[in-house]
Enzyme design. Structure first.
Site, PDB file in Angstrom:
ATOM      1  N   SER A 137       0.818  -1.350   0.037  1.00 53.10           N
ATOM      2  CA  SER A 137       0.013   0.047  -0.138  1.00 53.10           C
ATOM      3  C   SER A 137       0.755   1.210  -0.179  1.00 53.10           C
ATOM      4  CB  SER A 137      -1.082  -0.040   1.114  1.00 53.10           C
ATOM      5  OG  SER A 137      -0.268   0.067   2.205  1.00 53.10           O
ATOM      6  N   ASN A 138       1.925   1.274   0.659  1.00 53.21           N
ATOM      7  CA  ASN A 138       3.023   2.236   0.810  1.00 53.21           C
ATOM      8  C   ASN A 138       3.605   2.556  -0.739  1.00 53.21           C
ATOM      9  OD1 ASN A 138       3.838   3.816   3.158  1.00 53.21           O
ATOM     10  ND2 ASN A 138       3.494   1.758   3.884  1.00 53.21           N
ATOM     11  N   HIS A 178       9.321   2.829   8.936  1.00 54.10           N
ATOM     12  CA  HIS A 178       9.304   1.779  10.142  1.00 54.10           C
ATOM     13  C   HIS A 178       8.035   2.392  10.804  1.00 54.10           C
ATOM     14  CE1 HIS A 178      10.356  -1.011  12.985  1.00 54.10           C
ATOM     15  NE2 HIS A 178      10.004  -0.105  13.897  1.00 54.10           N
TER      16      HIS A 178
HETATM   17  C1  GRF Z   1       4.537  -0.631   6.820  1.00 55.96           C
HETATM   18  O1  GRF Z   1       3.629  -0.451   7.856  1.00 55.96           O
HETATM   19  C2  GRF Z   1       5.890  -0.030   6.858  1.00 55.96           C
HETATM   20  O2  GRF Z   1       6.239   0.667   7.955  1.00 55.96           O
HETATM   21  C3  GRF Z   1       6.485  -1.255   7.294  1.00 55.96           C
HETATM   22  O3  GRF Z   1       5.839  -2.377   6.567  1.00 55.96           O
HETATM   23  C4  GRF Z   1       4.530  -1.996   6.322  1.00 55.96           C
HETATM   24  C5  GRF Z   1       4.338  -2.314   4.789  1.00 55.96           C
HETATM   25  O4  GRF Z   1       3.207  -1.914   4.383  1.00 55.96           O
HETATM   26  N1  GRF Z   1       7.886  -1.450   7.061  1.00 55.96           N
HETATM   27  P1  GRF Z   1       2.614  -1.840   3.143  1.00 55.96           P
HETATM   28  O5  GRF Z   1       2.974  -3.419   2.394  1.00 55.96           O
HETATM   29  O6  GRF Z   1       3.280  -0.652   2.524  1.00 55.96           O
HETATM   30  O7  GRF Z   1       1.002  -2.137   3.040  1.00 55.96           O
END
Ligand code: GRF
Length: 338
Positions: free
Chosen positions: A13-14, A105
């Site tokens: 999602s990021n 993080h």
């Molecule tokens: C996020 O919460 C990030 O902080 C951590 O892993 C998660 C990834 O989420 N490192 P997504 O795959 O981007 O939804």
């Protein structure tokens, strides 16, 4: 155009948020997503967005990272953003992209970081510790897990009744705001020649004061994060010796949290929509188009473009408003005449 790569191992999602943020501008583009496992959510998301995904098995990441590095070099990748990437990055990446690899993080580092602290574990630990605040951190990646210099942080409240899932959701929202800004800032720093005094001050973890004429060094300089306690870093090559450096040596109490340099210009989106509905449609729609571009230009690093879009939105709102008022004023006498 600066090309960046995202490394991911999960839902992505990021990664999707970052691709969307930089989609419209012409300064930064997500060139590729590189993954270390198959059948993960990020693949489908990137297919939808038309971003190429490259898969390398974990053995390659561990034992033969050269071919991945070569791929990134061929594509002239300027910065790597880890977004939910679960493999430990080989040192060769860190040497090849110094201060050009970021990680996000889901806690306010240095708290709740390090081995084992990922996903739900982090939020469970935050709740178990009865913290009132949590948040997200973007930091440079170095050879210590979650230990690199902090670039930016975004706090969120921990609310009564929070579960690991609800807290995770809130932290994720904070991550979507934070990560694109941090990428812009990291790329800006790459482009800005570093003042050697500032670099030296950062290494020693003391405040840099350009006005200070006489240096006052701390009695016992703080050990650099991730180096053996008591070890004082040597000055960077070509930098003045500590005794000659013009800076004020107040020890820093906490890791630096760097704010975005400039606030985003107002988008006037609500006003654009209101004038479209209540005043004059066509200029209102033009205003909406400009309003919608403000944030994407801003987060792509095109600050001037964002300001122009904001000003144009304002102008078209005024035009829409004036035409609306004029039509309403003329409507009554014309109706009478008719
Ligand atoms: C996020 O919460 C990030 O902080 C951590 O892993 C998660 C990834 O989420 N490192 P997504 O795959 O981007 O939804």
């Amino acid at each position: 155009m600066k090309k960046i790569a995202i490394f991911a191992s999960g839902s992505g999602s990021n990664a999707e948020n970052i691709v969307n943020f930089f989609h419209e501008g012409n300064r930064i583009r997500v060139e590729m997503v590189v993954i270390d496992r198959q059948n993960i959510g990020v693949i489908e998301r990137m297919e939808r967005l038309g971003v190429p995904v490259y898969y390398f098995p974990r053995k390659t990441w561990r034992e033969n990272p050269d071919q991945i590095i070569e791929l990134l070099r061929q594509h002239d990748i300027k910065l790597i953003a880890l977004a939910g990437f679960l493999s430990i990055l080989h040192d060769e990446f860190i040497d090849a992209w110094p201060r050009r690899i970021l990680n996000i993080h889901p806690s306010l580092l240095p708290d709740f970081g390090g081995p084992g602290m990922w996903g739900g574990n982090v939020h469970e630990a935050v709740l178990a510790a009865n913290r009132e605040k949590s948040g997200a951190t973007v930091h440079y990646v170095d050879k210590v897990v979650d230990g690199g210099e902090i670039l930016m942080q975004q706090e969120v409240d921990v609310l009564p009744g929070d579960t690991p899932d609800t807290l995770e959701q809130r932290v994720h929202e904070a991550e979507y705001l934070l990560y694109p800004r941090a990428i812009v800032e990291a790329l800006r720093r790459v482009d800005t020649p570093v003042n050697p005094d500032v670099a030296w001050a950062q290494k020693l973890k003391i405040d840099y004061d350009p006005e200070a004429t006489r240096p006052e060094l701390p009695q016992t300089p703080q050990p650099v994060q991730n180096e053996a306690p008591g070890q004082i870093p040597p000055p960077l090559p070509g930098t003045p010796s500590p005794a000659a450096a013009p800076m004020n040596a107040a020890p820093m109490t906490s890791a630096p949290v760097v704010p975005v340099q400039e606030a985003m210009p107002t988008s006037y989106l609500i006003w654009s929509i209101l004038t479209t509905i209540l005043c004059s449609t066509i200029p209102g729609i033009v205003a909406i188009l400009f309003s919608a571009r403000v944030s994407s230009l801003f987060y792509s690093g095109d600050i001037e473009g964002a300001k122009r879009a904001s000003r144009n939105a304002e102008i078209w709102i005024i035009i829409s408003f004036c035409i609306g008022v004029l039509s309403a004023t003329l409507y009554v006498p014309l109706t009478f005449l008719a």
